[in-house]
Design an enzyme around this catalytic site. Structure first.
Site, PDB file in Angstrom:
ATOM      1  N   TYR A 142       0.826  -1.212   0.000  1.00  0.00           N
ATOM      2  CA  TYR A 142       0.000   0.000   0.000  1.00  0.00           C
ATOM      3  C   TYR A 142       0.863   1.267   0.000  1.00  0.00           C
ATOM      4  O   TYR A 142       0.448   2.293  -0.519  1.00  0.00           O
ATOM      5  CB  TYR A 142      -0.882   0.040   1.256  1.00  0.00           C
ATOM      6  CG  TYR A 142      -2.208  -0.658   1.140  1.00  0.00           C
ATOM      7  CD1 TYR A 142      -2.285  -2.003   0.809  1.00  0.00           C
ATOM      8  CD2 TYR A 142      -3.388   0.026   1.400  1.00  0.00           C
ATOM      9  CE1 TYR A 142      -3.502  -2.636   0.732  1.00  0.00           C
ATOM     10  CE2 TYR A 142      -4.613  -0.604   1.331  1.00  0.00           C
ATOM     11  CZ  TYR A 142      -4.667  -1.940   0.991  1.00  0.00           C
ATOM     12  OH  TYR A 142      -5.880  -2.564   0.923  1.00  0.00           O
ATOM     13  N   LYS A 187       3.541 -15.289   2.619  1.00  0.00           N
ATOM     14  CA  LYS A 187       3.815 -16.025   1.380  1.00  0.00           C
ATOM     15  C   LYS A 187       5.335 -16.209   1.338  1.00  0.00           C
ATOM     16  O   LYS A 187       6.025 -15.757   0.418  1.00  0.00           O
ATOM     17  CB  LYS A 187       3.279 -15.200   0.188  1.00  0.00           C
ATOM     18  CG  LYS A 187       3.343 -15.899  -1.147  1.00  0.00           C
ATOM     19  CD  LYS A 187       2.308 -16.994  -1.323  1.00  0.00           C
ATOM     20  CE  LYS A 187       2.518 -17.723  -2.638  1.00  0.00           C
ATOM     21  NZ  LYS A 187       1.706 -18.944  -2.765  1.00  0.00           N
ATOM     22  N   ASP A 219      -2.393 -18.368   0.506  1.00  0.00           N
ATOM     23  CA  ASP A 219      -3.339 -19.113  -0.346  1.00  0.00           C
ATOM     24  C   ASP A 219      -4.031 -20.208   0.468  1.00  0.00           C
ATOM     25  O   ASP A 219      -5.245 -20.397   0.398  1.00  0.00           O
ATOM     26  CB  ASP A 219      -2.655 -19.674  -1.616  1.00  0.00           C
ATOM     27  CG  ASP A 219      -1.272 -20.242  -1.367  1.00  0.00           C
ATOM     28  OD1 ASP A 219      -0.786 -20.201  -0.217  1.00  0.00           O
ATOM     29  OD2 ASP A 219      -0.654 -20.754  -2.329  1.00  0.00           O
ATOM     30  N   ASP A 243      -6.212  -7.062   4.345  1.00  0.00           N
ATOM     31  CA  ASP A 243      -7.355  -6.424   3.680  1.00  0.00           C
ATOM     32  C   ASP A 243      -8.232  -7.493   3.037  1.00  0.00           C
ATOM     33  O   ASP A 243      -9.452  -7.520   3.217  1.00  0.00           O
ATOM     34  CB  ASP A 243      -6.835  -5.448   2.611  1.00  0.00           C
ATOM     35  CG  ASP A 243      -7.969  -4.764   1.877  1.00  0.00           C
ATOM     36  OD1 ASP A 243      -8.914  -4.311   2.555  1.00  0.00           O
ATOM     37  OD2 ASP A 243      -7.923  -4.697   0.634  1.00  0.00           O
ATOM     38  N   ASP A 247     -12.281  -9.236   4.404  1.00  0.00           N
ATOM     39  CA  ASP A 247     -13.539  -9.301   3.639  1.00  0.00           C
ATOM     40  C   ASP A 247     -13.985 -10.752   3.478  1.00  0.00           C
ATOM     41  O   ASP A 247     -15.171 -11.066   3.588  1.00  0.00           O
ATOM     42  CB  ASP A 247     -13.367  -8.675   2.242  1.00  0.00           C
ATOM     43  CG  ASP A 247     -13.656  -7.169   2.249  1.00  0.00           C
ATOM     44  OD1 ASP A 247     -13.334  -6.511   3.259  1.00  0.00           O
ATOM     45  OD2 ASP A 247     -14.192  -6.656   1.245  1.00  0.00           O
TER      46      ASP A 247
HETATM   47  C1  IPM Z   1     -10.226  -1.388   4.326  1.00  0.00           C
HETATM   48  C2  IPM Z   1     -10.527  -0.697   3.015  1.00  0.00           C
HETATM   49  C3  IPM Z   1      -9.384   0.267   2.709  1.00  0.00           C
HETATM   50  C4  IPM Z   1      -8.102  -0.553   2.553  1.00  0.00           C
HETATM   51  C5  IPM Z   1      -9.632   1.163   1.490  1.00  0.00           C
HETATM   52  C6  IPM Z   1     -10.909   1.953   1.615  1.00  0.00           C
HETATM   53  C7  IPM Z   1      -8.465   2.093   1.243  1.00  0.00           C
HETATM   54  O1  IPM Z   1     -10.719  -1.642   2.020  1.00  0.00           O
HETATM   55  O2  IPM Z   1     -10.045  -0.664   5.338  1.00  0.00           O
HETATM   56  O3  IPM Z   1     -10.214  -2.607   4.365  1.00  0.00           O
HETATM   57  O4  IPM Z   1      -7.850  -1.115   1.489  1.00  0.00           O
HETATM   58  O5  IPM Z   1      -7.348  -0.607   3.533  1.00  0.00           O
HETATM   59 MG    MG Z   2     -10.808  -3.662   2.722  1.00  0.00          MG
END
Ligand code: IPM
Ligand code: MG
Length: 363
Positions: A142, A187, A219, A243, A247
């Protein structure tokens, strides 16, 4: 207690979910007599619209002058669909994380019995899942050097040993209050940065032998989270893997809208739901406010207001038990965003203090 809180609603549903969090804070204030001094700042597309920048010095100063920060969401499809745009909403949040040094991001993943049937996964697999993702937040791909020429682009992943050490130490501290188990996700069979992570964590593990440490590749971790999520207690990982994993892990709980998070640095902290700006839902009063409200609960807990935090958790549990949930969790008779806020507000104000039992989110 007097607390100065900077509120950054941001984009999409950010505004409407934070209204519910403020309702809950108001109930806590009325019940316990605390003083929350709230100041609003701009971030993301909202800030670009007004100031031409995704975050301004004014917002940064506001955050620095506050005890803590509550963020709604950033992101707007207007920018997602145009790769040529140079100024983007997400840069505001990334800048804030960088400037405030918020390197340690915690994302608790926990299932509620009443919601097991909402997840597309098997109930027998996801019952009693309870783990925390420790995501490094201010290094890695990032924040590494990036570049672009006509037909080529690059992003570099860089890690300093000290940075890994700091977040790893935090994970070890938390592991000691939980089940004494950490899984490092990397990884290391391919990436040099991952090998540095592994080396550093192994050194710390040597000195902290009361904590069991496992090492798995990203993975495989993606697969194990779906196959056997109960095997995990603390997942420690870098910025991008964290990240993606968070999710993915939200699917276990039934909705991304449920997940709270906190980001710590040495001096500052920021609380935000894990979900994005959910632009399709903006202004419709249908988004799930619980990710944000549980972030408020984490905030109060970390500021020593344990009873207040337990009470919010209890109110949230109760709303879920009663089936009072938004459309992401309830297709038959969904509540609106503000109905959830109203229920929690009234529940908190009306419950007797001696009925508040310990219900923590992380430890
Ligand atoms: C998160 C979000 C952020 C990230 C974005 C909005 C920059 O997806 O906090 O998980 O990728 O860190
Ligand atoms: Mg995110």
């Amino acid at each position: 207690m007097v607390m100065k809180i900077a509120i950054l609603p941001g984009d999409g549903i950010g505004q409407e979910i934070l209204v519910q969090s403020l309702k809950v804070l108001k109930a806590i204030k009325l019940k316990f007599g605390h003083k929350f001094i709230i100041s609003k700042g701009l971030i993301g597309a909202e800030s670009i619209k007004t100031n031409g920048l995704p975050i301004t010095q004014e917002t940064i100063n506001l955050c620095k002058d506050s005890d803590t920060i509550l963020l709604g969401a950033v992101g707007d499809p207007l920018y997602d669909n145009d790769p040529k745009i140079k100024i983007r909403p997400e840069q505001g949040l990334l800048e804030l994380r960088r400037i405030l040094g918020l390197y340690c991001n915690l994302r608790p993943i926990k299932t509620y019995n009443k919601l097991l049937k909402v997840s597309p996964m098997k109930q027998s697999v996801i019952k009693n899942v309870n783990f925390v993702i420790f995501r490094e937040l201010t290094s890695g791909i990032y924040f590494g050097k990036k570049g672009r020429s006509q037909d080529e682009a690059y992003d570099t992943c860089t890690y300093k040993k000290n940075r890994i050490k700091k977040i790893a130490m935090k994970a070890f501290e938390t592991a000691r209050q939980r089940n004494k188990k950490i899984t490092l996700v990397d990884k290391a069979n391919v990436l040099e940065t991952s090998r540095l992570w592994r080396e550093t964590v192994k050194e710390i593990a040597q000195k902290n032998q009361d904590i069991k440490v496992d090492y798995i590749f990203i993975d495989n971790a993606c697969m194990q989270i779906i196959l056997k999520p109960r095997q995990f207690d603390i997942l420690l990982t870098d910025n991008m893997f964290g990240d993606i994993l968070s999710d993915e892990a939200s699917v276990i709980t039934g909705s991304l809208g449920l997940l709270p998070s906190v980001s710590f640095g040495d001096h500052y902290s920021l609380y935000e739901p894990v979900h994005g700006s959910f632009p399709q839902a903006k202004g419709k009063n249908i988004a799930n406010p619980l990710g944000s409200i549980l972030s408020v609960s984490l905030m109060l807990e970390n500021f020593g207001l344990k009873k207040e935090s337990f009470l919010i958790n209890r109110a949230v549990n109760e709303s879920i038990k009663l089936g009072l949930t938004t459309q992401d969790l309830n297709t038959k008779k969904p509540c609106t965003t503000s109905e959830i806020g109203d229920f929690l507000f009234n529940y908190i104000l009306n419950i007797k203090n001696d009925q508040v039992k310990s219900t923590q989110i992380i430890s």
